[in-house]
Design an enzyme around this catalytic site. Structure first.
Site, mmCIF file in Angstrom:
data_model
loop_
_atom_site.group_PDB
_atom_site.id
_atom_site.type_symbol
_atom_site.label_atom_id
_atom_site.label_comp_id
_atom_site.label_asym_id
_atom_site.label_seq_id
_atom_site.Cartn_x
_atom_site.Cartn_y
_atom_site.Cartn_z
ATOM 1 N N LYS A 199 20.974 -1.128 19.519
ATOM 2 C CA LYS A 199 20.492 -0.247 18.428
ATOM 3 C C LYS A 199 20.554 -1.073 17.152
ATOM 4 C CE LYS A 199 21.171 2.433 15.297
ATOM 5 N NZ LYS A 199 20.621 2.156 13.955
ATOM 6 N N GLU A 275 33.525 -5.111 14.720
ATOM 7 C CA GLU A 275 33.611 -6.130 13.665
ATOM 8 C C GLU A 275 33.242 -5.406 12.378
ATOM 9 O OE1 GLU A 275 32.477 -8.578 11.023
ATOM 10 O OE2 GLU A 275 31.033 -9.467 12.430
ATOM 11 N N CYS A 309 30.410 -9.623 5.631
ATOM 12 C CA CYS A 309 31.693 -8.935 5.793
ATOM 13 C C CYS A 309 32.848 -9.869 5.437
ATOM 14 C CB CYS A 309 31.824 -8.383 7.198
ATOM 15 S SG CYS A 309 31.201 -9.485 8.425
ATOM 16 N N GLU A 406 35.460 -2.686 -0.229
ATOM 17 C CA GLU A 406 34.420 -3.682 0.036
ATOM 18 C C GLU A 406 33.158 -3.309 -0.748
ATOM 19 O OE1 GLU A 406 32.603 -3.768 3.997
ATOM 20 O OE2 GLU A 406 32.808 -5.945 3.918
HETATM 21 P P1 ADP Z 1 25.823 0.339 6.126
HETATM 22 O O1 ADP Z 1 26.459 1.521 5.484
HETATM 23 O O2 ADP Z 1 26.087 -0.886 5.364
HETATM 24 O O3 ADP Z 1 24.398 0.525 6.496
HETATM 25 P P2 ADP Z 1 26.771 1.117 8.659
HETATM 26 O O4 ADP Z 1 28.104 0.885 9.252
HETATM 27 O O5 ADP Z 1 26.408 2.508 8.224
HETATM 28 O O6 ADP Z 1 26.613 0.109 7.471
HETATM 29 O O7 ADP Z 1 25.627 0.640 9.659
HETATM 30 C C1 ADP Z 1 25.756 -0.347 10.646
HETATM 31 C C2 ADP Z 1 25.058 0.126 11.904
HETATM 32 O O8 ADP Z 1 25.704 1.308 12.356
HETATM 33 C C3 ADP Z 1 23.587 0.495 11.738
HETATM 34 O O9 ADP Z 1 22.876 0.099 12.910
HETATM 35 C C4 ADP Z 1 23.618 2.004 11.624
HETATM 36 O O10 ADP Z 1 22.427 2.631 12.042
HETATM 37 C C5 ADP Z 1 24.741 2.341 12.583
HETATM 38 N N1 ADP Z 1 25.368 3.646 12.334
HETATM 39 C C6 ADP Z 1 25.485 4.312 11.158
HETATM 40 N N2 ADP Z 1 26.108 5.490 11.346
HETATM 41 C C7 ADP Z 1 26.396 5.584 12.661
HETATM 42 C C8 ADP Z 1 27.043 6.566 13.484
HETATM 43 N N3 ADP Z 1 27.501 7.701 12.983
HETATM 44 N N4 ADP Z 1 27.175 6.290 14.800
HETATM 45 C C9 ADP Z 1 26.731 5.136 15.320
HETATM 46 N N5 ADP Z 1 26.099 4.185 14.614
HETATM 47 C C10 ADP Z 1 25.933 4.399 13.299
#
Ligand code: ADP
Length: 503
Positions: A199, A275, A309, A406
Site C-alpha cells: 500500500k 519504522e 525520519c 518531529e
Molecule cells: P504522514 O502523516 O506523514 O502522511 P502517515 O504515517 O500518516 O504519515 O502515512 C504513512 C503511510 O501510512 C501512508 O501510506 C498512509 O496512507 C498510511 N496510513 C495512514 N493512516 C493509516 C491507518 N490508519 N492505517 C494504516 N495505514 C495508514
C-alpha cells in the site's frame, strides 16, 4: 529566493507513463478499484494535478490479499528454488537500471525532490537494495543443534531448524522516499519467498506503480506482488486489520504505527515491524573539524527537505562554538536554492503536500510563540508550490514542541551544551531513538558517545550514510525491528525446529 516555478518538462516516456490511467496491480492484472473511484495526485512544485490514480479500499485489499495468499500457498512461487528467486530479483534490478532517469523524473514530479538527487541517491539505492537482497535468497540457512533431553536417558536425536517465509505480508510505505521505501520493503520479502500487498502513500504512488510494470516484465508470478493505491484510513487500515495477512511492515508516523499495532492485536496477532519517527540529535564536540561538522549539520537537516525520519533536527553544540556553528549552518541554509525538483539549479524542492507545508509552518509558529528565534528562514515563501524556507532555530527550551516533536521539514533547532553528561541526558531526552551523529577528532570520545546514545543508528563524522547491508531502525518509539541487512531477512522468516528420534 525561489527559482522560477517553471522547469524543464519530463521526457516523453515519463510523461506518457504519468498521463496513463493508473490502476491497481492485483494477481498480475492492472484493474480499476472495485468502486470505480479514483483520486488525484498533485505536483507539489506548483499545486497542479499530476495524475489520476485508482482509489483502492477494503474490497480491493481483500482481493489483493486473496491473490497473495494463493500465490504463497500454491503456483510457481513456492515451487521456485532460492536461486530462481534471486535471479528474478536481480533481473528486476537490471530493468530498473535502464530506467534511472525516468524513475528520477517521476520521483521529482510526484514528491518534489530535485531530480538530480533522485537520480544519484533514491533510484541507485533502490536498485542496490534489490541486488543485495537477491544475494540473500540462496543464503537463508537454519542450523543443526545437538540436543540432550535429560529425561530420556539413552535416546538419540537429530535436530535442525528451518527458516521459512512468514507468509503474506502487508507493506505500508510513506511519501518521503517513495521508490526506495518500496525497495526496502519488497527486497527482503521477495528474497525470503513471501508474497506482498504493497500500500503506497496516497501523495506519491507513481514510482511504485512504474516499478509494478517492471515487476511484471521481470516475470514474477501473478499475485507475488500486488500494489494497492488508496488512503491510509481505508486501504491502509483494511490491510493492517486483515485476518489473512501474516505480517505488516510499516514505515510512517508513530501515531499510525500505534494504530497498526492495535489493528494487529484486535485481529490475528500478525507480526508487525515498524519504522517510525525520529528527533535525532546531531552532536558537535569541541574538538570537531568544524567546517566538516557544519556542512554535515546542514546536510543532516536539509537533505530531502528535512522529510527524513532520521533528520538531524536537534543540533547540540558546545557553548564555546555555538555562535560560530549557528552562523555556519545559517550560511549553508542561505545558499540553498528553493525551486521545482525538475529545475536543474534547485537544491531544495517543495514539501510533498499542502498538508505537510501547513504542518511544518504550524511548528514554526508554535516555536515563535514559545520564544524560539529563527536566525534564518522561519516561514513559507510566496509561491503556488508547497515551499518552506530552510530554518535554523535558537533560544529553544527542552519543553518546546519544536524540540520534542518531529517536524519533518527543513527546520533545525540548535542547542548549546556545557558538559558531556548533560549533553547525553539532553540528547536522550526524547521518545524517539532512530539516529544520532557525533562530530569529533577524538576516536575514543566518538565510540563512547555512540554507546551512550539510545538510537538504532549512530554516525561518527558523517550523516545520512545508508547501505543495503546496514540494519536501520529505531530504539524506543522509533520502531520495532530493522530494515535492510540480514536483520531484515530474519524478520521476514520464522524458525521451525525439527527433531527426529534416531535411537
Ligand atoms: P504522514 O502523516 O506523514 O502522511 P502517515 O504515517 O500518516 O504519515 O502515512 C504513512 C503511510 O501510512 C501512508 O501510506 C498512509 O496512507 C498510511 N496510513 C495512514 N493512516 C493509516 C491507518 N490508519 N492505517 C494504516 N495505514 C495508514
Amino acid at each position: 529566493m525561489i527559482l522560477s516555478t517553471t522547469a524543464p518538462s519530463a521526457r516523453r516516456e515519463t510523461q506518457a507513463f504519468i498521463d496513463q490511467p493508473h490502476q491497481l496491480l492485483i494477481d498480475g492484472q492492472w484493474i480499476p478499484a472495485a468502486s470505480g473511484k479514483t483520486f488525484d495526485v498533485f505536483n507539489p512544485a506548483d499545486g497542479s494535478k499530476l495524475a489520476s490514480v485508482a482509489e483502492g479500499e477494503k474490497a480491493d485489499v481483500d482481493k489483493a490479499v486473496a491473490a497473495a495468499r494463493r500465490a504463497f500457498d500454491s503456483g510457481p512461487w513456492p515451487a521456485m528454488t532460492p536461486s530462481q528467486r534471486g535471479k528474478l530479483i536481480w533481473k528486476l534490478a537490471d530493468l530498473m537500471d535502464r530506467h534511472i532517469e525516468e524513475f528520477a523524473e517521476i520521483e521529482s514530479l510526484d514528491n518534489g525532490k530535485p531530480k538530480a538527487v533522485a537520480a544519484a541517491a533514491d533510484v541507485p539505492l533502490a536498485i542496490d537494495l534489490f541486488r543485495y537482497m537477491a544475494g540473500w535468497a540462496t543464503k537463508i540457512e537454519g542450523t543443526t543443534i545437538p540436543i540432550s533431553v535429560p529425561y530420556l536417558d539413552g535416546a538419540e536425536f537429530h535436530s535442525y531448524t528451518l527458516r521459512e517465509p512468514v507468509g503474506v505480508v502487508g507493506q505500508i510505505i510513506p511519501w518521503n522516499f517513495p521508490l526506495l521505501m518500496a525497495a526496502w520493503k519488497l527486497g527482503p520479502a521477495l528474497a525470503t519467498g513471501c508474497t506482498v500487498v504493497l500500500k503506497v502513500a496516497e501523495e506519491t504512488p507513481l514510482s511504485a506503480l512504474r516499478l509494478g510494470h517492471l515487476i511484471q516484465e521481470a516475470g514474477f508470478p501473478p499475485g507475488v506482488v500486488n500494489i494497492v493505491t488508496g488512503f491510509g484510513e481505508t486501504a491502509g487500515a483494511a490491510l493492517s486489520a486483515h485476518p489473512d495477512v501474516d505480517k505488516i511492515a510499516f514505515t510512517g508516523s508513530t501515531e499510525v504505527g500505534k494504530l497498526i499495532v492495535k489493528g494487529a492485536g484486535e485481529t490475528n496477532l500478525k507480526k508487525v515491524t515498524l519504522e517510525l519517527g525520529g528527533k535525532s540529535p546531531n552532536i558537535i564536540l569541541p574538538d570537531a573539524d568544524l567546517p566538516a561538522a557544519i556542512a554535515g549539520a546542514a546536510n543532516a537537516i536539509f537533505f530531502n527537505h528535512g522529510q527524513c525520519c532520521c533528520a538531524g533536527s536537534r543540533l547540540f553544540v558546545h557553548r564555546s562554538q555555538f555562535d560560530q556553528v549557528v552562523d555556519g549552518v545559517a550560511t549553508e541554509a542561505a545558499k540553498i536554492k528553493l525551486g521545482p525538483g525538475m529545475h536543474p539549479d534547485t537544491t531544495m524542492g517543495p514539501m510533498v503536500s499542502k498538508i505537510q507545508q501547513d504542518r511544518v509552518c504550524g511548528y514554526l509558529d508554535a516555536g515563535a510563540h514559545e520564544g524560539a528565534r529563527a536566525v534564518i528562514g522561519g516561514k513559507r515563501p510566496e509561491s503556488e508550490g508547497y515551499f518552506v524556507e530552510p530554518t535554523v532555530l535558537i533560544d529553544t527550551k527542552s519543553s518546546m514542541k519544536v524540540i520534542q516533536e518531529e517536524i519533518f521539514g527543513p527546520v533545525v533547532a540548535a542547542v548549546p551544551f556545557d558538559d558531556v553528561d548533560q549533553l547525553v541526558q539532553a540528547a536522550n531526552n526524547s521518545v524517539y531513538g532512530l539516529a544520532a551523529a557525533v562530530w569529533t577528532k577524538d576516536i575514543s570520545a566518538g565510540h563512547r558517545l555512540a554507546k551512550r546514545i539510545k538510537a538504532g543508528t549512530v554516525w561518527v563524522n558523517c550523516y545520512n550514510v545508508f547501505d543495503a547491508s546496514l540494519p536501520f531502525g529505531g530504539y524506543k518509539q522509533s520502531g520495532w525491528g530493522r530494515e535492510m541487512g540480514y536483520e531484515a531477512i530474519n524478520l521476514y522468516t520464522q524458525t521451525k525446529a525439527v527433531t527426529l528420534q534416531l535411537k
